[in-house]
Design a protein around this motif. Structure first.
Motif, PDB file in Angstrom:
ATOM      1  N   THR A  17       0.039  30.994 -76.602  1.00 25.37           N
ATOM      2  CA  THR A  17      -0.260  30.346 -75.317  1.00 25.37           C
ATOM      3  C   THR A  17       0.029  31.285 -74.155  1.00 25.37           C
ATOM      4  OG1 THR A  17       0.292  28.194 -76.281  1.00 25.37           O
ATOM      5  CG2 THR A  17       0.230  28.343 -73.882  1.00 25.37           C
ATOM      6  N   GLU A  18       1.177  32.003 -74.240  1.00 26.48           N
ATOM      7  CA  GLU A  18       1.500  32.975 -73.193  1.00 26.48           C
ATOM      8  C   GLU A  18       0.457  34.089 -73.132  1.00 26.48           C
ATOM      9  OE1 GLU A  18       5.383  34.387 -73.959  1.00 26.48           O
ATOM     10  OE2 GLU A  18       6.399  32.529 -73.353  1.00 26.48           O
ATOM     11  N   LEU A  19       0.032  34.559 -74.342  1.00 30.63           N
ATOM     12  CA  LEU A  19      -0.988  35.611 -74.374  1.00 30.63           C
ATOM     13  C   LEU A  19      -2.298  35.124 -73.766  1.00 30.63           C
ATOM     14  CD1 LEU A  19      -1.816  38.435 -75.293  1.00 30.63           C
ATOM     15  CD2 LEU A  19      -2.405  37.476 -77.526  1.00 30.63           C
ATOM     16  N   VAL A  20      -2.661  33.875 -74.131  1.00 35.44           N
ATOM     17  CA  VAL A  20      -3.890  33.303 -73.576  1.00 35.44           C
ATOM     18  C   VAL A  20      -3.767  33.148 -72.064  1.00 35.44           C
ATOM     19  CG1 VAL A  20      -5.321  31.230 -73.511  1.00 35.44           C
ATOM     20  CG2 VAL A  20      -4.588  32.158 -75.708  1.00 35.44           C
ATOM     21  N   ALA A  21      -2.571  32.693 -71.614  1.00 37.86           N
ATOM     22  CA  ALA A  21      -2.358  32.539 -70.174  1.00 37.86           C
ATOM     23  C   ALA A  21      -2.458  33.890 -69.466  1.00 37.86           C
ATOM     24  CB  ALA A  21      -0.996  31.897 -69.917  1.00 37.86           C
ATOM     25  N   TYR A  22      -1.882  34.945 -70.095  1.00 35.08           N
ATOM     26  CA  TYR A  22      -1.954  36.290 -69.511  1.00 35.08           C
ATOM     27  C   TYR A  22      -3.402  36.770 -69.434  1.00 35.08           C
ATOM     28  CZ  TYR A  22      -1.386  41.323 -69.067  1.00 35.08           C
ATOM     29  OH  TYR A  22      -1.488  42.620 -68.659  1.00 35.08           O
ATOM     30  N   LYS A  23      -4.127  36.506 -70.553  1.00 30.84           N
ATOM     31  CA  LYS A  23      -5.536  36.918 -70.563  1.00 30.84           C
ATOM     32  C   LYS A  23      -6.339  36.148 -69.523  1.00 30.84           C
ATOM     33  CE  LYS A  23      -5.797  38.465 -75.373  1.00 30.84           C
ATOM     34  NZ  LYS A  23      -6.437  38.260 -76.694  1.00 30.84           N
ATOM     35  N   VAL A  24      -6.027  34.836 -69.421  1.00 28.97           N
ATOM     36  CA  VAL A  24      -6.731  34.025 -68.422  1.00 28.97           C
ATOM     37  C   VAL A  24      -6.436  34.534 -67.018  1.00 28.97           C
ATOM     38  CG1 VAL A  24      -6.831  31.738 -67.369  1.00 28.97           C
ATOM     39  CG2 VAL A  24      -6.893  31.968 -69.852  1.00 28.97           C
ATOM     40  N   SER A  35      -8.120  37.583 -62.362  1.00 29.87           N
ATOM     41  CA  SER A  35      -8.020  38.707 -61.433  1.00 29.87           C
ATOM     42  C   SER A  35      -9.283  39.559 -61.480  1.00 29.87           C
ATOM     43  CB  SER A  35      -6.796  39.554 -61.784  1.00 29.87           C
ATOM     44  OG  SER A  35      -6.715  40.682 -60.943  1.00 29.87           O
ATOM     45  N   LYS A  36      -9.757  39.822 -62.718  1.00 31.25           N
ATOM     46  CA  LYS A  36     -10.987  40.602 -62.862  1.00 31.25           C
ATOM     47  C   LYS A  36     -12.172  39.870 -62.243  1.00 31.25           C
ATOM     48  CE  LYS A  36      -9.673  43.187 -67.001  1.00 31.25           C
ATOM     49  NZ  LYS A  36      -9.976  43.467 -68.418  1.00 31.25           N
ATOM     50  N   SER A  37     -12.164  38.550 -62.411  1.00 33.32           N
ATOM     51  CA  SER A  37     -13.262  37.770 -61.833  1.00 33.32           C
ATOM     52  C   SER A  37     -13.253  37.869 -60.317  1.00 33.32           C
ATOM     53  CB  SER A  37     -13.141  36.305 -62.266  1.00 33.32           C
ATOM     54  OG  SER A  37     -13.252  36.184 -63.672  1.00 33.32           O
ATOM     55  N   GLU A  38     -12.038  37.819 -59.724  1.00 32.78           N
ATOM     56  CA  GLU A  38     -11.941  37.964 -58.270  1.00 32.78           C
ATOM     57  C   GLU A  38     -12.418  39.346 -57.831  1.00 32.78           C
ATOM     58  OE1 GLU A  38      -7.989  37.122 -57.138  1.00 32.78           O
ATOM     59  OE2 GLU A  38      -8.116  34.964 -57.547  1.00 32.78           O
ATOM     60  N   LYS A  39     -11.966  40.385 -58.590  1.00 31.66           N
ATOM     61  CA  LYS A  39     -12.409  41.739 -58.255  1.00 31.66           C
ATOM     62  C   LYS A  39     -13.922  41.863 -58.411  1.00 31.66           C
ATOM     63  CE  LYS A  39      -8.102  44.075 -59.525  1.00 31.66           C
ATOM     64  NZ  LYS A  39      -7.465  45.066 -60.419  1.00 31.66           N
ATOM     65  N   ALA A  40     -14.429  41.292 -59.514  1.00 33.59           N
ATOM     66  CA  ALA A  40     -15.878  41.349 -59.736  1.00 33.59           C
ATOM     67  C   ALA A  40     -16.622  40.613 -58.629  1.00 33.59           C
ATOM     68  CB  ALA A  40     -16.220  40.747 -61.098  1.00 33.59           C
ATOM     69  N   LEU A  41     -16.050  39.475 -58.187  1.00 31.91           N
ATOM     70  CA  LEU A  41     -16.674  38.722 -57.108  1.00 31.91           C
ATOM     71  C   LEU A  41     -16.668  39.527 -55.810  1.00 31.91           C
ATOM     72  CD1 LEU A  41     -17.938  36.063 -56.193  1.00 31.91           C
ATOM     73  CD2 LEU A  41     -15.634  35.210 -55.716  1.00 31.91           C
TER      74      LEU A  41
END
Length: 238
Positions: free
Chosen positions: A58-65, A70-76
């Motif tokens: 769950t922590e790994l998934v949360a980190y990936k999310v 963050s990547k989505s914001e940068k991509a946006l």
């Protein structure tokens, strides 16, 4: 009495047997409880292990999310910047197209002027060819270009002349036509002084000038030559 003892003994035996059986059942239940507790402990440990694994996942998934967010914001942000750049490029492209149309119009105008100039040059070349042909025809006929003679005034004949000017006239009368550089070498004056002297004699009507070649040649006029000869004949007589 014996029956009572037998009854008591039977009851005692039954009680002992029941107690032994109860103890045996109690031990059995205890063993089963221990086994059940061990099984439950294993289940709890396994559950805790799985729970920890799930928590890690769950922590790994949360980190990936979070990373994806963050990547989505940068991509946006990059997409917005790219969109702005595309709009800017479209505006510049529109300006370039307008400028290209203006340049094309100017080029067409220049082409028209060049064409007109080419036509004019062709006409000029044709006229130059005609002039060259006429010049060639004229050059075949020898013609001396002697400038018009300026008449000599009798009262200004020899009196105003300096010794140098008089010597130049006598030299030309005796040796024939000469150029200004040749006269300069003979009278030993500067080029400017010689030029002024020859101009004065020419404008005074003492000389005539041949302009068919450069440098010009100067010669004494016939009238002036006669005056010089007359002066020479009068000098010995005196």
């Amino acid at each position: 009495m014996d029956e009572l003892l037998i009854l008591v003994g039977g009851l005692l035996a039954i009680t002992v047997f029941a107690a032994v059986e109860y103890y045996r059942q109690l031990q059995k239940v205890r063993r089963e409880y221990e086994k059940a507790r061990e099984v439950i402990g294993d289940i709890v440990v396994s559950f805790n292990r799985q729970l920890n694994q799930e928590a890690s996942k769950t922590e790994l998934v949360a980190y990936k999310v979070e990373a994806l967010s963050s990547k989505s914001e940068k991509a946006l942000n990059k997409a917005e910047e790219t969109h702005k750049r595309v709009q800017s490029l479209e505006e510049k492209l529109s300006e370039v197209l307008e400028y290209r149309e203006e340049v094309s119009a100017k080029i067409s105008e220049v082409d028209g002027k060049v064409s007109a100039l080419s036509t004019s040059l062709e006409r000029l070349n044709s006229k130059f060819s005609e002039i060259e042909e006429q010049t060639r025809q004229f050059s075949m006929v020898p013609e001396a270009k002697i400038e018009a003679v300026i008449p000599i005034k009798r009262e200004k004949a020899l009196a105003p002349l300096t010794e140098t000017e008089l010597s130049v006239l006598e030299m030309l009368a005796s040796e024939g036509p000469k150029t200004a550089p040749e006269i300069k070498e003979r009278i030993k004056l500067s080029r400017e002084h010689t030029a002024r002297l020859m101009k004065k004699l020419y404008e005074g009507g003492y000389l005539e000038r041949d302009t068919s070649k450069i440098p010009f040649k100067y010669n004494v006029k016939k009238e002036m030559e006669n005056l010089l000869k007359k002066k020479e004949t009068e000098t010995p007589a005196q």
